[in-house]
Design a protein around this motif. Structure first.
Motif, PDB file in Angstrom:
ATOM      1  N   ASN A 294       0.830  -1.213   0.000  1.00  0.00           N
ATOM      2  CA  ASN A 294       0.000   0.000   0.000  1.00  0.00           C
ATOM      3  C   ASN A 294       0.863   1.261   0.000  1.00  0.00           C
ATOM      4  O   ASN A 294       0.564   2.220  -0.710  1.00  0.00           O
ATOM      5  N   ARG A 295       1.947   1.268   0.787  1.00  0.00           N
ATOM      6  CA  ARG A 295       2.862   2.430   0.784  1.00  0.00           C
ATOM      7  C   ARG A 295       3.482   2.629  -0.595  1.00  0.00           C
ATOM      8  O   ARG A 295       3.539   3.748  -1.113  1.00  0.00           O
ATOM      9  N   LEU A 296       3.944   1.536  -1.203  1.00  0.00           N
ATOM     10  CA  LEU A 296       4.567   1.638  -2.528  1.00  0.00           C
ATOM     11  C   LEU A 296       3.561   2.091  -3.586  1.00  0.00           C
ATOM     12  O   LEU A 296       3.899   2.868  -4.480  1.00  0.00           O
ATOM     13  N   GLN A 297       2.333   1.622  -3.476  1.00  0.00           N
ATOM     14  CA  GLN A 297       1.317   2.049  -4.443  1.00  0.00           C
ATOM     15  C   GLN A 297       0.980   3.530  -4.275  1.00  0.00           C
ATOM     16  O   GLN A 297       0.795   4.236  -5.257  1.00  0.00           O
ATOM     17  N   ARG A 298       0.892   3.981  -3.038  1.00  0.00           N
ATOM     18  CA  ARG A 298       0.583   5.411  -2.802  1.00  0.00           C
ATOM     19  C   ARG A 298       1.649   6.322  -3.389  1.00  0.00           C
ATOM     20  O   ARG A 298       1.362   7.435  -3.816  1.00  0.00           O
ATOM     21  N   THR A 299       2.899   5.864  -3.398  1.00  0.00           N
ATOM     22  CA  THR A 299       3.990   6.692  -3.925  1.00  0.00           C
ATOM     23  C   THR A 299       4.316   6.350  -5.382  1.00  0.00           C
ATOM     24  O   THR A 299       5.324   6.824  -5.910  1.00  0.00           O
TER      25      THR A 299
ATOM     26  N   HIS B  51       4.928  -2.262 -12.392  1.00  0.00           N
ATOM     27  CA  HIS B  51       6.077  -3.174 -12.389  1.00  0.00           C
ATOM     28  C   HIS B  51       5.657  -4.594 -12.051  1.00  0.00           C
ATOM     29  O   HIS B  51       6.183  -5.542 -12.615  1.00  0.00           O
ATOM     30  N   VAL B  52       4.748  -4.710 -11.101  1.00  0.00           N
ATOM     31  CA  VAL B  52       4.256  -6.023 -10.683  1.00  0.00           C
ATOM     32  C   VAL B  52       2.759  -5.901 -10.402  1.00  0.00           C
ATOM     33  O   VAL B  52       2.315  -4.942  -9.796  1.00  0.00           O
TER      34      VAL B  52
END
Length: 174
Positions: free
Chosen positions: A102-107, A113-114
């Motif tokens: 969720n953190r990676l998606q928000r940023t 990529h995956v």
């Protein structure tokens, strides 16, 4: 597929509802290794944790690949309540991985990529059946055990009609 084939026809020994979770990932960009490797490696770790803690409710699983890009797991659970409880438990690797994703998606650091996905199915007793011919236990049978086919019926319609005995029903004499 490990295991020795069981001669003849068998069926899965499951009593009650079948709870099945399909969960997977797709590598969209092979070169983005640092994005997809953590996702790829997290599933075997989660499965090991679930295997160690039988109380969580995972009965069994099958690891599959659809292509060099696509990997998924078929999971069989005791109940939808145990599946939900595991998904929401703050003390699990699953919870930590979803927080990271969720953190990676928000940023926008994970986007494109995956890919990740899941589907969950609850199939009530009487709405599934199985048959295995000269097979080692696989799928639902590996997760719940096997029975001789005759215990549930030779025809699919008979196996669909099987209902577990009511919990308070008297047992038939042997």
């Amino acid at each position: 597929m490990p295991g020795k084939p069981i001669p003849g026809n068998t069926t899965a020994a499951l009593e009650g509802d079948a709870v099945v979770l399909l969960i997977g990932m797709r590598i969209n960009h092979f070169w983005a290794v640092h994005h997809w490797v953590p996702v790829f490696l997290s599933m075997p770790r989660m499965l090991r944790d679930l295997k160690r803690d039988k109380g969580r409710g995972l009965l069994g699983h099958v690891l599959l690949t659809g292509s060099p890009r696509t990997y998924y797991v078929v999971q069989y659970w005791e109940s939808k309540e145990k599946l939900y409880a595991y998904a929401a438990a703050a003390d699990t690797l699953h919870h930590r991985m979803w927080a990271l994703i969720n953190r990676l998606q928000r940023t926008n650091k994970l986007r494109q990529h995956v890919g990740i996905w899941h589907e969950a199915y609850i199939s009530p007793a009487g709405s599934y059946e199985s048959i295995y011919a000269d097979m080692p236990p696989v799928g639902l049978a590996a997760a719940t055990g096997v029975l001789p086919l005759e215990k549930r019926g030779r025809r699919a319609a008979d196996r669909f009609a099987h209902r577990p005995p009511a919990p308070d029903a008297p047992h038939a004499p042997h």
